[in-house]
Scaffold this active site. Structure first.
Site, PDB file in Angstrom:
ATOM      1  N   HIS A 431       0.816  -1.218   0.000  1.00 49.94           N
ATOM      2  CA  HIS A 431       0.000   0.000   0.000  1.00 49.94           C
ATOM      3  C   HIS A 431       0.847   1.266   0.000  1.00 49.94           C
ATOM      4  CE1 HIS A 431       0.647   1.016   4.319  1.00 49.94           C
ATOM      5  NE2 HIS A 431       0.682  -0.305   4.495  1.00 49.94           N
ATOM      6  N   CYS A 450       2.420  -5.087   7.051  1.00 49.36           N
ATOM      7  CA  CYS A 450       2.169  -4.835   5.633  1.00 49.36           C
ATOM      8  C   CYS A 450       3.345  -4.072   5.031  1.00 49.36           C
ATOM      9  CB  CYS A 450       0.868  -4.072   5.457  1.00 49.36           C
ATOM     10  SG  CYS A 450      -0.591  -5.092   5.786  1.00 49.36           S
TER      11      CYS A 450
END
Length: 531
Positions: A431, A450
């Site tokens: 992301h 992440c």
């Protein structure tokens, strides 16, 4: 920019589903009775009962025994390593390959005294050496048994190592051992590297390993001490001469300079070294650089062996598109048709929230995403913040949703303006981020697991490059729309989240990185601790 050699190889990985299914039982090939004395390449055939007697006496494990049965069934029990003139020439090729493997891997478990004597005899004068007829059957079966043992070690890796115990959730590659032996025979032992199930990166690391054995033998790897915090252009010191010599040995300096002055040539060599080790490229000789230069040579050798072991777990090269994140390198590599197209910096999970090593299929791009805050973060961070400040949610553009908390789309969203999903049980994805400053750090392990991207828009453009409906302008608009939009990728794109602390880049340069999660240490305990 450092580049991972099509490295990675790794990656046909993705074409194997990431699951924990038990391996299927080995299926023995039926006996091929079409092969007869008349059409076989030689007239030597062994008796199946004699083979079974050999298997029983050698106490071979079930899988190895089944592979031997399958191999000889497919040949209708025709000899593989002998012909009417004696030992086939490719027996020497195999034994030589095994000797080389034992030499560089330091794995003596494959050593077989009888076959070593055969190897020595063939090497000394193959035109005169003949295996006595009474030993021919035993030698034939010993060679086949040894080939399968060697192939497992050299091409698959230590089967006693449980990869998941090491935090590695990429399935081991599957290797057709019988097919390998058939290839050796049909090619008469020539050009083995063309059909060995090893990726290019493995052999590149092996070449570097042999160099480091040479450094170790030369004994020129003493620790270097400096007498000040750091050295810069113009400084003079006896330590500078030692550093120049070390950088020459490691290939960072083109010439072996014994002078004690920090000159522009040394500056270039220092920056080259810093680039290979992922250090800040400031050209200064300080503690960070000395720490890497002074690591014991044996530690570097073991680091190379550890990463070669990981490479054995992985399939060979692929000509497909894929994405590779190398966690210790803090970098995402984008491959197009198996060739490195470009790469970018990433931020990975912190030591406390380490990013999982696994593979998957990139399926969705989500523009202007919501951030559904994980329960662990809600419990440990947001709820305490709400107790201190009841307006915390409003101030951070968050809202309660379906019993949880989510952050609304927008420039302040923790996921930035776009995220990339490859569905997995670890809830890990790629992301954007509004916090851009961390990408300038040399070490970038800061996230909750992440992976944050330095150039998310570029990745979106790359993944949608074949879709004419998505121009650069439309991608920019979707990222800033403030309204979540899912885009399904067709076809999906393989993604590998890997862990490699040593590799050779596209420029042929050996790279080392820190073992940020301690995975090297765990593997070293299994590989190098004497039992």
């Amino acid at each position: 920019m450092l580049k991972f050699t099509g490295l990675v190889l790794l990656t046909a990985l993705f074409f194997v589903a990431c699951n924990n299914q038990q391996p299927k039982e080995f299926v023995v090939q039926p006996r091929d009775t079409t092969i007869t004395v008349k059409n076989a390449y030689n007239d030597l055939f062994l008796d199946s009962a004699a083979m079974e007697d050999y298997i029983a006496k050698q106490s071979l494990g079930d899988t190895l025994a089944q592979r031997i049965r399958s191999f000889y069934n497919s040949r209708n029990y025709q000899f593989a390593w002998f012909d009417s003139s004696g030992v086939a020439e490719y027996a020497g090729s195999f034994l030589n390959a095994q000797s080389q493997y034992i030499l560089y891997s330091k794995d003596s478990s494959l050593y077989n005294e009888d076959l070593q004597q055969l190897h020595d005899s063939l090497t000394s004068d193959s035109s005169k050496y003949q295996v006595p007829s009474k030993k021919r059957l035993g030698t034939e079966l010993a060679l086949t048994t040894q080939f399968f043992r060697y192939a497992f070690k050299a091409y698959v890796g230590d089967s006693s190592i449980n990869l998941q115990d090491l935090g590695w959730f990429i399935p081991r590659k599957k290797t057709d051992m019988t097919g390998l032996l058939d290839s050796l025979i049909s090619n008469k032992g020539k050009n083995m590297e063309n059909y060995e199930p090893l990726n290019k990166q493995y052999n590149l690391l092996k070449e570097q390993l042999l160099k480091y054995y040479g450094y170790q033998k030369e004994g020129e790897w003493d620790s270097i001490a400096i007498t000040k915090k750091f050295y810069k252009i113009g400084d003079t010191s006896a330590a500078i001469a030692k550093i120049k010599h070390r950088l020459f040995l490691t290939g960072d300096a083109e010439k072996d300079d014994t002078t004690t002055v920090f000159d522009t040539t040394l500056l270039a060599a220092v920056k080259h070294f810093q680039r290979r080790y992922g250090l800040k490229e400031d050209g200064a000789i300080g503690n960070d650089l000395l720490k890497e230069i002074n690591r014991p040579i044996q530690q570097r050798i073991e680091q190379l062996l550890i990463n070669m072991e990981r490479m054995r777990w992985l399939p060979g090269n692929t000509d497909q598109d894929y994405l590779l994140v190398n966690i210790p390198a803090y970098r995402l590599y984008v491959y197009e048709k198996g060739q490195l197209a470009w790469s970018m910096n990433v931020v990975v999970g912190s030591i406390a929230h380490s990013t999982v090593i696994f593979n998957g299929q990139m399926k969705y791009i989500v523009f202007s995403p919501y951030w559904n805050v994980p329960n662990s973060i809600v419990r440990k961070e947001i709820m305490p913040a709400l107790q201190r400040n009841p307006n915390y949610l409003a101030r951070n553009n968050m809202e309660r949703y379906n019993g949880g908390i989510r952050q609304k789309p927008g420039p302040r969203n923790s996921l930035g303006l776009v995220k990339f999903l490859f569905p997995n049980s670890y809830n890990i994805y790629l992301h954007d981020t509004p916090s851009k400053g961390l990408f300038n750090e040399a070490s970038r392990a800061f996230s909750h697991g992440c992976i944050r991207l330095a150039e998310p828009k570029r990745l979106a453009e790359y993944l949608l490059r074949k879709d004419t409906a998505w121009t650069e302008e439309k991608i920019t608009a979707a990222m800033n729309a403030g309204k979540e939009k899912y885009v399904t990728l067709n076809p999906t794109v393989p993604v590998v989240i890997g862990y490699f602390t040593a590799w050779v880049d596209n420029e042929g340069k050996l790279n080392f990185r820190d073992d940020i999660y301690g995975h090297d240490k765990k593997l070293a305990e299994k590989m190098f601790t004497k039992k």
